[in-house]
Design a protein around this motif. Structure first.
Motif, mmCIF file in Angstrom:
data_model
loop_
_atom_site.group_PDB
_atom_site.id
_atom_site.type_symbol
_atom_site.label_atom_id
_atom_site.label_comp_id
_atom_site.label_asym_id
_atom_site.label_seq_id
_atom_site.Cartn_x
_atom_site.Cartn_y
_atom_site.Cartn_z
ATOM 1 N N ALA A 120 0.803 -1.228 0.000
ATOM 2 C CA ALA A 120 0.000 0.000 0.000
ATOM 3 C C ALA A 120 0.842 1.287 0.000
ATOM 4 O O ALA A 120 0.508 2.222 -0.721
ATOM 5 C CB ALA A 120 -0.985 -0.008 1.162
ATOM 6 N N PRO A 121 1.934 1.374 0.765
ATOM 7 C CA PRO A 121 2.692 2.629 0.761
ATOM 8 C C PRO A 121 3.274 3.017 -0.606
ATOM 9 O O PRO A 121 3.545 4.191 -0.845
ATOM 10 C CB PRO A 121 3.817 2.364 1.762
ATOM 11 C CG PRO A 121 3.283 1.298 2.659
ATOM 12 C CD PRO A 121 2.445 0.427 1.763
ATOM 13 N N LEU A 122 3.438 2.051 -1.490
ATOM 14 C CA LEU A 122 4.039 2.336 -2.805
ATOM 15 C C LEU A 122 3.020 2.346 -3.944
ATOM 16 O O LEU A 122 3.394 2.550 -5.104
ATOM 17 C CB LEU A 122 5.135 1.313 -3.111
ATOM 18 C CG LEU A 122 6.379 1.370 -2.216
ATOM 19 C CD1 LEU A 122 7.341 0.252 -2.559
ATOM 20 C CD2 LEU A 122 7.052 2.730 -2.312
ATOM 21 N N GLN A 123 1.762 2.150 -3.636
ATOM 22 C CA GLN A 123 0.753 2.008 -4.686
ATOM 23 C C GLN A 123 0.571 3.244 -5.558
ATOM 24 O O GLN A 123 0.123 3.127 -6.684
ATOM 25 C CB GLN A 123 -0.595 1.620 -4.078
ATOM 26 C CG GLN A 123 -0.630 0.234 -3.559
ATOM 27 C CD GLN A 123 -1.901 -0.041 -2.781
ATOM 28 O OE1 GLN A 123 -2.681 0.844 -2.475
ATOM 29 N NE2 GLN A 123 -2.102 -1.310 -2.442
ATOM 30 N N ARG A 124 0.958 4.414 -5.093
ATOM 31 C CA ARG A 124 0.770 5.627 -5.909
ATOM 32 C C ARG A 124 1.809 5.730 -7.021
ATOM 33 O O ARG A 124 1.650 6.507 -7.952
ATOM 34 C CB ARG A 124 0.770 6.872 -5.046
ATOM 35 C CG ARG A 124 2.122 7.390 -4.638
ATOM 36 C CD ARG A 124 1.971 8.756 -3.927
ATOM 37 N NE ARG A 124 3.232 9.420 -3.767
ATOM 38 C CZ ARG A 124 3.728 10.316 -4.620
ATOM 39 N NH1 ARG A 124 3.075 10.633 -5.701
ATOM 40 N NH2 ARG A 124 4.890 10.904 -4.388
ATOM 41 N N TYR A 125 2.869 4.951 -6.914
ATOM 42 C CA TYR A 125 3.939 4.993 -7.905
ATOM 43 C C TYR A 125 3.718 3.939 -8.987
ATOM 44 O O TYR A 125 3.207 2.858 -8.702
ATOM 45 C CB TYR A 125 5.302 4.729 -7.247
ATOM 46 C CG TYR A 125 5.613 5.686 -6.132
ATOM 47 C CD1 TYR A 125 6.037 6.980 -6.401
ATOM 48 C CD2 TYR A 125 5.479 5.292 -4.807
ATOM 49 C CE1 TYR A 125 6.315 7.856 -5.371
ATOM 50 C CE2 TYR A 125 5.761 6.164 -3.773
ATOM 51 C CZ TYR A 125 6.169 7.444 -4.056
ATOM 52 O OH TYR A 125 6.439 8.316 -3.031
ATOM 53 N N PRO A 126 4.161 4.221 -10.202
ATOM 54 C CA PRO A 126 4.155 3.156 -11.204
ATOM 55 C C PRO A 126 5.128 2.052 -10.784
ATOM 56 O O PRO A 126 6.163 2.325 -10.173
ATOM 57 C CB PRO A 126 4.659 3.848 -12.474
ATOM 58 C CG PRO A 126 4.469 5.305 -12.228
ATOM 59 C CD PRO A 126 4.607 5.491 -10.742
ATOM 60 N N VAL A 127 4.777 0.826 -11.111
ATOM 61 C CA VAL A 127 5.657 -0.299 -10.825
ATOM 62 C C VAL A 127 6.024 -0.943 -12.165
ATOM 63 O O VAL A 127 5.185 -1.090 -13.051
ATOM 64 C CB VAL A 127 4.998 -1.322 -9.860
ATOM 65 C CG1 VAL A 127 3.762 -1.965 -10.444
ATOM 66 C CG2 VAL A 127 5.992 -2.371 -9.404
ATOM 67 N N LEU A 128 7.302 -1.271 -12.312
ATOM 68 C CA LEU A 128 7.793 -1.985 -13.496
ATOM 69 C C LEU A 128 8.231 -3.378 -13.063
ATOM 70 O O LEU A 128 9.162 -3.527 -12.277
ATOM 71 C CB LEU A 128 8.988 -1.242 -14.120
ATOM 72 C CG LEU A 128 8.682 0.081 -14.784
ATOM 73 C CD1 LEU A 128 9.985 0.769 -15.216
ATOM 74 C CD2 LEU A 128 7.762 -0.116 -15.975
ATOM 75 N N LEU A 129 7.537 -4.376 -13.561
ATOM 76 C CA LEU A 129 7.835 -5.767 -13.216
ATOM 77 C C LEU A 129 8.925 -6.288 -14.163
ATOM 78 O O LEU A 129 8.816 -6.165 -15.378
ATOM 79 C CB LEU A 129 6.574 -6.611 -13.342
ATOM 80 C CG LEU A 129 5.374 -6.107 -12.539
ATOM 81 C CD1 LEU A 129 4.145 -6.949 -12.840
ATOM 82 C CD2 LEU A 129 5.688 -6.092 -11.051
ATOM 83 N N GLN A 130 9.954 -6.883 -13.601
ATOM 84 C CA GLN A 130 11.095 -7.346 -14.385
ATOM 85 C C GLN A 130 10.806 -8.721 -14.990
ATOM 86 O O GLN A 130 10.890 -9.736 -14.308
ATOM 87 C CB GLN A 130 12.342 -7.384 -13.509
ATOM 88 C CG GLN A 130 12.710 -6.019 -12.976
ATOM 89 C CD GLN A 130 13.795 -6.057 -11.926
ATOM 90 O OE1 GLN A 130 14.284 -7.107 -11.538
ATOM 91 N NE2 GLN A 130 14.180 -4.889 -11.438
ATOM 92 N N ILE A 131 10.470 -8.713 -16.260
ATOM 93 C CA ILE A 131 10.171 -9.946 -16.984
ATOM 94 C C ILE A 131 11.456 -10.385 -17.680
ATOM 95 O O ILE A 131 11.672 -10.139 -18.857
ATOM 96 C CB ILE A 131 9.012 -9.731 -17.992
ATOM 97 C CG1 ILE A 131 7.799 -9.070 -17.333
ATOM 98 C CG2 ILE A 131 8.631 -11.044 -18.678
ATOM 99 C CD1 ILE A 131 7.121 -9.890 -16.250
ATOM 100 N N TYR A 132 12.339 -11.004 -16.899
ATOM 101 C CA TYR A 132 13.663 -11.392 -17.388
ATOM 102 C C TYR A 132 13.718 -12.914 -17.456
ATOM 103 O O TYR A 132 13.851 -13.586 -16.429
ATOM 104 C CB TYR A 132 14.762 -10.900 -16.457
ATOM 105 C CG TYR A 132 14.816 -9.402 -16.226
ATOM 106 C CD1 TYR A 132 14.108 -8.503 -17.017
ATOM 107 C CD2 TYR A 132 15.603 -8.884 -15.216
ATOM 108 C CE1 TYR A 132 14.187 -7.140 -16.795
ATOM 109 C CE2 TYR A 132 15.691 -7.526 -14.991
ATOM 110 C CZ TYR A 132 14.983 -6.659 -15.785
ATOM 111 O OH TYR A 132 15.064 -5.308 -15.554
ATOM 112 N N GLN A 133 13.641 -13.449 -18.645
ATOM 113 C CA GLN A 133 13.653 -14.894 -18.821
ATOM 114 C C GLN A 133 14.912 -15.501 -18.213
ATOM 115 O O GLN A 133 14.847 -16.533 -17.552
ATOM 116 C CB GLN A 133 13.537 -15.252 -20.315
ATOM 117 C CG GLN A 133 13.346 -16.716 -20.602
ATOM 118 C CD GLN A 133 14.650 -17.497 -20.637
ATOM 119 O OE1 GLN A 133 15.720 -16.959 -20.895
ATOM 120 N NE2 GLN A 133 14.554 -18.778 -20.357
ATOM 121 N N ALA A 134 16.039 -14.860 -18.382
ATOM 122 C CA ALA A 134 17.297 -15.396 -17.857
ATOM 123 C C ALA A 134 17.270 -15.506 -16.329
ATOM 124 O O ALA A 134 17.834 -16.448 -15.759
ATOM 125 C CB ALA A 134 18.474 -14.529 -18.302
#
Length: 180
Positions: free
Chosen positions: A97-111
């Motif tokens: 919840a404390p970070l929900q106002r920020y965009p989040v980038l999920l690291q989709i790294y196959q390696a």
């Protein structure tokens, strides 16, 4: 950084300060994570930018699982700044919840994730759904371009995305990553 920022500015690319806060498996401590976050903010100030990228991976997980900094500590330090949270693809079960106002980038790294190439789009969708379930409104993904990664591995539609070249920024055919 001075050389990289000069070269980027010459072609109209803005460099934002980004930092990993710590790596618990390498013995980093909560104090080191807080200090690294403070350094990231100081760097943004020195560069004259209100923007920063917080790379918070395994350091942000439940403390009982070895986490060394909480979402609340990160949000408190960032304050009113504009920030993006770059993190692992599959969020840990915890209070985001404390970070929900920020965009989040999920690291989709196959390696790093070890997913079979054919299952990446499905896993990517699951990770985005999970982030939304944790209350993030602005969910994007970051794709690996290193280790032979190909745009065809990923679903480039429907979600904002960015690219991570890894530590070896080699010349390549970047046009193929232009999207659909």
């Amino acid at each position: 950084w001075a050389i990289v920022r000069q070269r980027a500015a010459a072609v109209g690319v803005v460099c934002l300060p980004k930092s990993r806060l710590g790596i618990p498996d390498r013995g980093h401590t909560p104090e080191q994570a807080r200090a690294q976050l403070a350094l990231l903010i100081e760097t943004a100030d020195a560069w004259g930018t209100p923007y920063l990228i917080v790379n918070a991976e395994t350091e942000v997980k439940p403390l009982e699982l070895g986490g060394i900094i909480t979402p609340a500590e990160i949000a408190d330090a960032i304050g009113e700044r504009e920030a993006v949270i770059s993190t692992e693809a599959w969020l840990y079960a915890m209070d985001w919840a404390p970070l929900q106002r920020y965009p989040v980038l999920l690291q989709i790294y196959q390696a790093d994730n070890g997913w079979a190439i054919e299952e990446i789009p499905e896993r990517q969708a699951e990770c985005v759904r999970r982030a939304r379930d944790y209350g993030f409104t602005y969910v994007g993904v970051t794709f690996q371009t290193y280790a032979g990664a190909q745009p065809s591995w990923y679903d480039l539609s429907g979600t904002a995305w960015s690219l991570f070249t890894g530590d070896d920024v080699a010349a390549g055919n970047w046009w193929k990553w232009a999207g659909p």
